[in-house]
Write an enzyme that holds these catalytic residues in place. Structure first.
Site, PDB file in Angstrom:
ATOM      1  N   SER A  66       0.844  -1.184   0.000  1.00  0.00           N
ATOM      2  CA  SER A  66       0.000   0.000   0.000  1.00  0.00           C
ATOM      3  C   SER A  66       0.890   1.249   0.000  1.00  0.00           C
ATOM      4  O   SER A  66       1.782   1.370  -0.838  1.00  0.00           O
ATOM      5  CB  SER A  66      -0.951  -0.040   1.197  1.00  0.00           C
ATOM      6  OG  SER A  66      -2.000   0.880   1.056  1.00  0.00           O
ATOM      7  N   ASP A  71      -8.556  -5.661  -5.494  1.00  0.00           N
ATOM      8  CA  ASP A  71      -8.152  -4.524  -4.663  1.00  0.00           C
ATOM      9  C   ASP A  71      -8.496  -3.203  -5.343  1.00  0.00           C
ATOM     10  O   ASP A  71      -8.024  -2.932  -6.450  1.00  0.00           O
ATOM     11  CB  ASP A  71      -6.643  -4.609  -4.417  1.00  0.00           C
ATOM     12  CG  ASP A  71      -6.122  -3.471  -3.564  1.00  0.00           C
ATOM     13  OD1 ASP A  71      -6.936  -2.818  -2.883  1.00  0.00           O
ATOM     14  OD2 ASP A  71      -4.893  -3.254  -3.576  1.00  0.00           O
ATOM     15  N   HIS A 106      -5.965  -6.672  -1.207  1.00  0.00           N
ATOM     16  CA  HIS A 106      -4.884  -5.727  -0.911  1.00  0.00           C
ATOM     17  C   HIS A 106      -3.626  -6.443  -0.429  1.00  0.00           C
ATOM     18  O   HIS A 106      -3.650  -7.129   0.595  1.00  0.00           O
ATOM     19  CB  HIS A 106      -5.377  -4.737   0.147  1.00  0.00           C
ATOM     20  CG  HIS A 106      -4.654  -3.434   0.156  1.00  0.00           C
ATOM     21  ND1 HIS A 106      -4.379  -2.707  -0.980  1.00  0.00           N
ATOM     22  CD2 HIS A 106      -4.147  -2.701   1.188  1.00  0.00           C
ATOM     23  CE1 HIS A 106      -3.759  -1.594  -0.656  1.00  0.00           C
ATOM     24  NE2 HIS A 106      -3.589  -1.562   0.651  1.00  0.00           N
TER      25      HIS A 106
END
Length: 497
Positions: A171, A423, A448
């Site tokens: 991320s 995601d 994710h």
């Protein structure tokens, strides 16, 4: 002059035996947990608050976690996690891939905490006091922290001076891992940037792309569910116009705090939108506790409560509450839903709120037609005004593109960009390889940064294949590095590269 430092070593277990729920730790036998506990040392290294000026000589204690359990002290590689917007111990807990592969690579593990998060506060309790204290809260300063820490480890830990260093991150941490390789190529030989939306910025990716992926995920689970969620916004607007209607919303949605105004109702809509976004992020194939304790494929479970055909308005609100119960009350401990929190307290909404008001300007919008969300238009001026009101700063929407190259990054090398198609953040990711050394890996069944999580019996074949590909590429990086540097590590008969 060498920056003064102090180190404290704390023996700690980093495992998956508990979950965060409304600020309390709650054991949940219904959530499958990692069987391993991770042993690491906690250390603190004093780094400059301002790496790019000379007037401020302040330093602060940056926290980092290390494990040398499997490390070959004769120059074995270092796997370095670039911490993101929260407590570094939480990211340690949720990055099992690094722990899984450390033995075969004979690697040292380092998890570095991002400044202004967790315990790494440049000015202690005054760090968020005002914009002057926050002025050093940037990705550029954090990257310099990481590069300086790598230098320090390699210069002070016996056997590490010639170690190859590979950055890992997921991320925002994945963005930092990629940017670390771009900005400090002498510090890391390569980076694994998982679910890293480095192109989710102004002028690079449409603001509507994220919500369209979320909607696709919900439609796949249940077309009726997505349809009912889309309808629910109008229902909430209607009920929000009167005091009795707001009381119905409060009661049927099982909220902790009453809704006094129509603005409060709009806040509930934003909160629910964030919950749906989060569900898409963590739509893992097994039970997990990443943002909240959740069952396997949580979207499917949530939608099983919201899939009636043309329910009444009251029934639809009750169904939404039953769906929310899966997200917020899978442990069975919550008496009501706290609309002020949509994820674990280990992530810092306050810190990310500031970053999104300065550098991390990621446009977000929805039209209610191509997606299941309420109509939300991206208004740069409105966002800037809110940032001035909250933080007394004005965002710089183009700065990240200028600083890190936007989509013109072909001059970089040795970066793996992995993205799961479930995601929503994959919308701003690198989805096609840009060169032989800027490699995109797509995980069709992945949410994710699923590839950074520990291996699991229920992992889909695509993530298992992705991890094997990532390991193969990293072996090539390491082998090339050690051959070029003629280090003794390559002569170790136990090394399999």
């Amino acid at each position: 002059m060498e920056i003064p430092f102090r180190i404290f070593l704390v023996f700690t277990l980093c495992g998956g035996a508990s979950a965060v729920l409304f600020g309390h730790r709650a054991h949940n036998p219904g959530v499958e947990e990692q069987s391993k506990s991770y042993e690491y040392n906690t250390s603190y290294y004093n780094v400059l608050v301002d790496h790019f000026g000379f007037a401020n000589s302040d330093t602060y204690a940056m926290r980092y976690l290390t494990s040398v359990t499997h490390w070959d002290h004769n120059g074995g590689p270092i796997f370095f996690y670039t911490g993101n917007e929260g407590d570094i111990a939480w990211f340690c807990n949720n990055t099992g891939f690094m722990w899984d592969i450390a033995p075969e690579f004979q690697a040292m593990l380092v998890f570095a905490e991002h400044r202004y998060y967790g315990e790494s506060l440049p000015y202690g309790t005054d760090s968020y006091k005002d914009k002057q204290h926050l002025d050093f809260f940037t990705a550029e300063q954090a990257l310099a922290d990481f590069a300086d820490l790598i230098r320090y480890i390699k210069s002070t830990v016996p056997g590490a001076s010639n170690s190859a260093v590979i950055a890992f991150g997921g991320s925002y941490g994945g963005m930092l891992a990629a940017w670390l390789r771009m900005k400090y190529p002498s510090s890391v030989i390569g980076s694994l940037a998982a679910s890293a939306p480095i192109w989710q910025f102004t002028g690079l990716t449409g603001c509507e792309t994220q919500v369209q992926i979320v909607t696709k995920d919900f439609r796949k689970a249940s077309p009726a569910c997505a349809k009912n969620i889309r309808r629910s916004w109008d229902v909430m607007t209607k009920f929000g116009k009167t005091a009795s209607g707001r009381q119905t919303l409060f009661t049927n949605l099982r909220l902790c705090d009453p809704l006094k105004t129509s603005s409060d109702v709009e806040g509930i809509k934003s909160w629910l939108s964030e919950v749906y976004d989060n569900l898409a992020m963590v739509d893992y194939p097994y039970a997990a506790s990443f943002l909240e304790p959740l069952p396997a494929y949580p979207i499917k479970v949530v939608c099983s409560y919201i899939n009636k055909t043309e329910p009444s308005d009251d029934q639809l609100l009750l169904d939404l509450a039953n769906g929310l119960n899966v997200y917020f009350n899978y442990t069975g401990s919550a008496k009501c839903f706290n609309a002020s929190q949509a994820a674990t307290g280990d992530l810092s909404d306050e810190g990310w709120g500031y970053q999104s008001c300065t550098e991390m300007v990621m446009p977000y919008c929805s039209d209610g037609v191509q997606d299941m969300f309420p109509v939300v238009k991206w208004d740069e001026a409105k966002e800037a005004a809110q940032c001035q009101k909250t933080w007394q700063v004005t965002p710089r929407p183009q700065w990240i593109n200028l600083q890190f190259g936007g989509k013109d990054i072909q001059a970089a090398s040795n970066i793996i960009f992995s993205n799961g198609q479930l995601d929503p953040w994959s919308a701003g990711g690198v989805l096609e390889s840009l060169s032989d050394t800027l490699i995109a890996i797509i995980i069709p069944e992945g949410a994710h940064h699923l590839d950074l999580r520990a291996k699991n019996y229920d992992d889909p074949p695509s993530v298992t294949k992705a991890r094997e590909t990532e390991k193969t590429i990293m072996r090539q990086w390491i082998k090339s590095y050690y051959i070029d540097n003629k280090t003794n590590f390559m002569n170790n008969k136990n090394v399999k590269l």
